[in-house]
Design a protein around this motif. Structure first.
Motif, PDB file in Angstrom:
ATOM      1  N   PHE A   1      42.652  30.733  51.871  1.00  0.00           N
ATOM      2  CA  PHE A   1      42.716  32.120  52.334  1.00  0.00           C
ATOM      3  C   PHE A   1      42.405  33.115  51.213  1.00  0.00           C
ATOM      4  CE2 PHE A   1      45.549  30.261  55.633  1.00  0.00           C
ATOM      5  CZ  PHE A   1      44.818  30.662  56.737  1.00  0.00           C
ATOM      6  N   TYR A   2      42.290  32.661  49.987  1.00  0.00           N
ATOM      7  CA  TYR A   2      42.058  33.563  48.861  1.00  0.00           C
ATOM      8  C   TYR A   2      40.565  33.892  48.715  1.00  0.00           C
ATOM      9  CZ  TYR A   2      46.882  33.326  47.252  1.00  0.00           C
ATOM     10  OH  TYR A   2      48.249  33.447  47.161  1.00  0.00           O
ATOM     11  N   THR A   3      39.934  34.278  49.809  1.00  0.00           N
ATOM     12  CA  THR A   3      38.503  34.550  49.818  1.00  0.00           C
ATOM     13  C   THR A   3      38.127  35.710  48.912  1.00  0.00           C
ATOM     14  OG1 THR A   3      38.450  33.777  52.113  1.00  0.00           O
ATOM     15  CG2 THR A   3      36.516  34.980  51.317  1.00  0.00           C
ATOM     16  N   SER A   4      38.886  36.811  49.001  1.00  0.00           N
ATOM     17  CA  SER A   4      38.561  37.992  48.198  1.00  0.00           C
ATOM     18  C   SER A   4      38.661  37.689  46.712  1.00  0.00           C
ATOM     19  CB  SER A   4      39.486  39.152  48.562  1.00  0.00           C
ATOM     20  OG  SER A   4      40.849  38.813  48.319  1.00  0.00           O
ATOM     21  N   LYS A   5      39.639  36.878  46.320  1.00  0.00           N
ATOM     22  CA  LYS A   5      39.795  36.514  44.917  1.00  0.00           C
ATOM     23  C   LYS A   5      38.611  35.676  44.435  1.00  0.00           C
ATOM     24  CE  LYS A   5      43.715  38.309  43.508  1.00  0.00           C
ATOM     25  NZ  LYS A   5      43.770  39.234  42.351  1.00  0.00           N
ATOM     26  N   LYS A   6      38.097  34.834  45.309  1.00  0.00           N
ATOM     27  CA  LYS A   6      36.950  34.005  44.939  1.00  0.00           C
ATOM     28  C   LYS A   6      35.714  34.863  44.723  1.00  0.00           C
ATOM     29  CE  LYS A   6      38.815  30.098  47.582  1.00  0.00           C
ATOM     30  NZ  LYS A   6      38.694  29.312  48.834  1.00  0.00           N
ATOM     31  N   HIS A   7      35.549  35.869  45.558  1.00  0.00           N
ATOM     32  CA  HIS A   7      34.415  36.772  45.383  1.00  0.00           C
ATOM     33  C   HIS A   7      34.569  37.602  44.103  1.00  0.00           C
ATOM     34  CE1 HIS A   7      32.012  36.155  48.984  1.00  0.00           C
ATOM     35  NE2 HIS A   7      33.151  36.005  49.667  1.00  0.00           N
ATOM     36  N   GLU A   8      35.803  37.989  43.799  1.00  0.00           N
ATOM     37  CA  GLU A   8      36.057  38.739  42.565  1.00  0.00           C
ATOM     38  C   GLU A   8      35.690  37.911  41.339  1.00  0.00           C
ATOM     39  OE1 GLU A   8      39.968  40.334  42.226  1.00  0.00           O
ATOM     40  OE2 GLU A   8      39.902  41.329  44.180  1.00  0.00           O
ATOM     41  N   ALA A   9      35.909  36.603  41.434  1.00  0.00           N
ATOM     42  CA  ALA A   9      35.619  35.713  40.314  1.00  0.00           C
ATOM     43  C   ALA A   9      34.117  35.720  39.992  1.00  0.00           C
ATOM     44  CB  ALA A   9      36.081  34.306  40.620  1.00  0.00           C
ATOM     45  N   MET A  10      33.291  35.933  40.999  1.00  0.00           N
ATOM     46  CA  MET A  10      31.841  35.947  40.793  1.00  0.00           C
ATOM     47  C   MET A  10      31.392  37.140  39.951  1.00  0.00           C
ATOM     48  SD  MET A  10      30.793  33.176  42.123  1.00  0.00           S
ATOM     49  CE  MET A  10      32.378  32.539  41.534  1.00  0.00           C
ATOM     50  N   LYS A  11      32.242  38.166  39.852  1.00  0.00           N
ATOM     51  CA  LYS A  11      31.891  39.360  39.045  1.00  0.00           C
ATOM     52  C   LYS A  11      31.760  39.002  37.574  1.00  0.00           C
ATOM     53  CE  LYS A  11      34.196  42.620  42.186  1.00  0.00           C
ATOM     54  NZ  LYS A  11      35.296  43.610  42.333  1.00  0.00           N
ATOM     55  N   PHE A  12      32.446  37.911  37.160  1.00  0.00           N
ATOM     56  CA  PHE A  12      32.360  37.508  35.757  1.00  0.00           C
ATOM     57  C   PHE A  12      30.922  37.163  35.365  1.00  0.00           C
ATOM     58  CE2 PHE A  12      36.918  36.352  36.622  1.00  0.00           C
ATOM     59  CZ  PHE A  12      37.469  37.299  35.779  1.00  0.00           C
ATOM     60  N   PHE A  13      30.160  36.669  36.335  1.00  0.00           N
ATOM     61  CA  PHE A  13      28.773  36.319  36.042  1.00  0.00           C
ATOM     62  C   PHE A  13      27.887  37.557  35.954  1.00  0.00           C
ATOM     63  CE2 PHE A  13      30.309  32.382  38.129  1.00  0.00           C
ATOM     64  CZ  PHE A  13      30.006  31.489  37.112  1.00  0.00           C
ATOM     65  N   ASP A  14      28.382  38.664  36.510  1.00  0.00           N
ATOM     66  CA  ASP A  14      27.570  39.894  36.510  1.00  0.00           C
ATOM     67  C   ASP A  14      27.812  40.766  35.289  1.00  0.00           C
ATOM     68  OD1 ASP A  14      26.568  39.167  38.993  1.00  0.00           O
ATOM     69  OD2 ASP A  14      28.224  40.150  40.065  1.00  0.00           O
ATOM     70  N   ASP A  15      28.836  40.419  34.503  1.00  0.00           N
ATOM     71  CA  ASP A  15      29.139  41.225  33.297  1.00  0.00           C
ATOM     72  C   ASP A  15      28.066  41.041  32.222  1.00  0.00           C
ATOM     73  OD1 ASP A  15      31.360  42.138  34.537  1.00  0.00           O
ATOM     74  OD2 ASP A  15      32.743  40.738  33.565  1.00  0.00           O
TER      75      ASP A  15
END
Length: 348
Positions: free
Chosen positions: A334-348
């Motif tokens: 259910f932690y879908t939003s957290k998983k998407h937030e984790a992808m931001k690390f690749f965009d830094d």
């Protein structure tokens, strides 16, 4: 030892004096034998039984009930194990001496459970009980080998979690005419309590000033009485309540004082003198939420918090799971939003 005849009933009986496990002198009398030789045979069997104590010649049924007697089990668990024994285990092993049970019989029984139980998890529960009795026999009944060795365990299958989101819940629950049921459903949704815990809730368990609810017992639905403990020891806890629930309970408390004669804090929050009828409440919930059970509200509580990013360890404490593994295995998807937030690390 002599066998006697009861002149009134014309039946035979035996009377034996013996010492029990603790060395205390006892007397055993058994009546009602039509024939003298049957009484003598029963007397001989009893003497051998006392002489040898616990033995692997005892039937599985004798060991099973001794296991229940000497194992700390809650009433609900005790009833379930007796039901499972009567409906599944007894016809296969009841009259067999525990020392005569073979590996092939265990393998055949496992296959029977998998093919005939309503779910694989039910089969696993019954298989676990069967193995526990065998283990008990090895410890206390001189069973020298475990016939279950080499027989594969029945795997636990993760069931699909059914839940409703917050908006769906309120849209549905507002259609209820029964205010008490409506309040109870809202309470369950915002606390994640189980049905028995909500039914057994007393006003003395509620602290409106601290915005906390104490979970320390449950209503036994089958026995229709209070059990002075919840489902597991880890279920005992103080749960925080959100503002919406505090306001609902404050209103309900004032209304209860006016409506219920001799009202006091030891009355049930949802019912007054007695909690609601479980069968009727369940039918109402099923009509309102056809795709979930009342336990689905607990899943709804957890899924909502998980989706909002609630820390997994905090969620474990709120759900009162005995281990973090149970929480992780059930709710991490259910932690879908957290998983998407984790992808931001690749965009830094």
């Amino acid at each position: 030892m002599p066998v006697y005849k009861d002149e009134k009933t014309k039946k035979y009986y035996f009377s034996v004096r013996y010492k029990d496990t603790f060395g205390k002198s006892k007397r055993k009398v058994k009546r009602g034998f039509s024939k003298k030789k049957d009484a003598k045979l029963a007397e001989s069997e009893f003497i051998q039984q006392v002489k040898h104590g616990y033995s692997d010649n005892k039937t599985f049924e004798e060991v099973f009930y001794d296991y229940l007697k000497h194992t700390d089990l809650r009433d609900r668990t005790l009833r379930r194990k007796k039901y499972d024994y009567k409906n599944h285990i007894k016809k296969h092993f009841g009259d067999i001496p525990v020392g005569k049970i073979t590996q092939s019989q265990c393998l055949e029984f496992r296959t029977y459970l998998v093919e005939n139980c309503k779910s694989i998890n039910t089969a696993r529960t019954i298989w676990t009980t069967f193995k526990a009795v065998i283990t008990y026999a090895m410890t206390y009944y001189k069973l020298s080998h475990n016939p279950c060795l080499g027989v594969k365990a029945i795997p636990r299958v993760k069931t699909k979690i059914a839940f409703v989101n917050k908006e769906q819940f309120h849209e549905k629950v507002e259609k209820l005419d029964n205010e008490n049921y409506k309040d109870m459903l809202i309470f369950m949704f915002y606390t994640g309590t189980r049905i028995g815990e909500a039914m057994g809730m007393l006003w003395s368990d509620i602290d409106l000033n601290k915005r906390e609810v104490s979970i320390s017992k449950t209503w036994d639905i089958t026995a229709r009485k209070m059990s002075e403990y919840p489902k597991t020891s880890s279920s005992v806890a103080l749960l925080p309540m959100p503002k919406i629930l505090v306001e609902l309970l404050q209103r309900k408390y004032e209304e209860s004082k006016l409506k219920i004669k001799d009202f006091n804090d030891e009355m049930f929050v949802f019912g007054g003198y007695r909690p609601p009828d479980y069968a009727h409440f369940s039918r109402v919930v099923k009509a309102l939420f056809p795709n979930i059970t009342s336990h689905g509200l607990r899943h709804s509580y957890a899924s909502y918090l998980a989706d909002k990013g609630c820390d997994i360890y905090v969620l474990r404490d709120l759900l009162r799971h005995s281990s973090i593994t149970e929480t992780v295995d059930t709710y991490t998807h259910f932690y879908t939003s957290k998983k998407h937030e984790a992808m931001k690390f690749f965009d830094d």
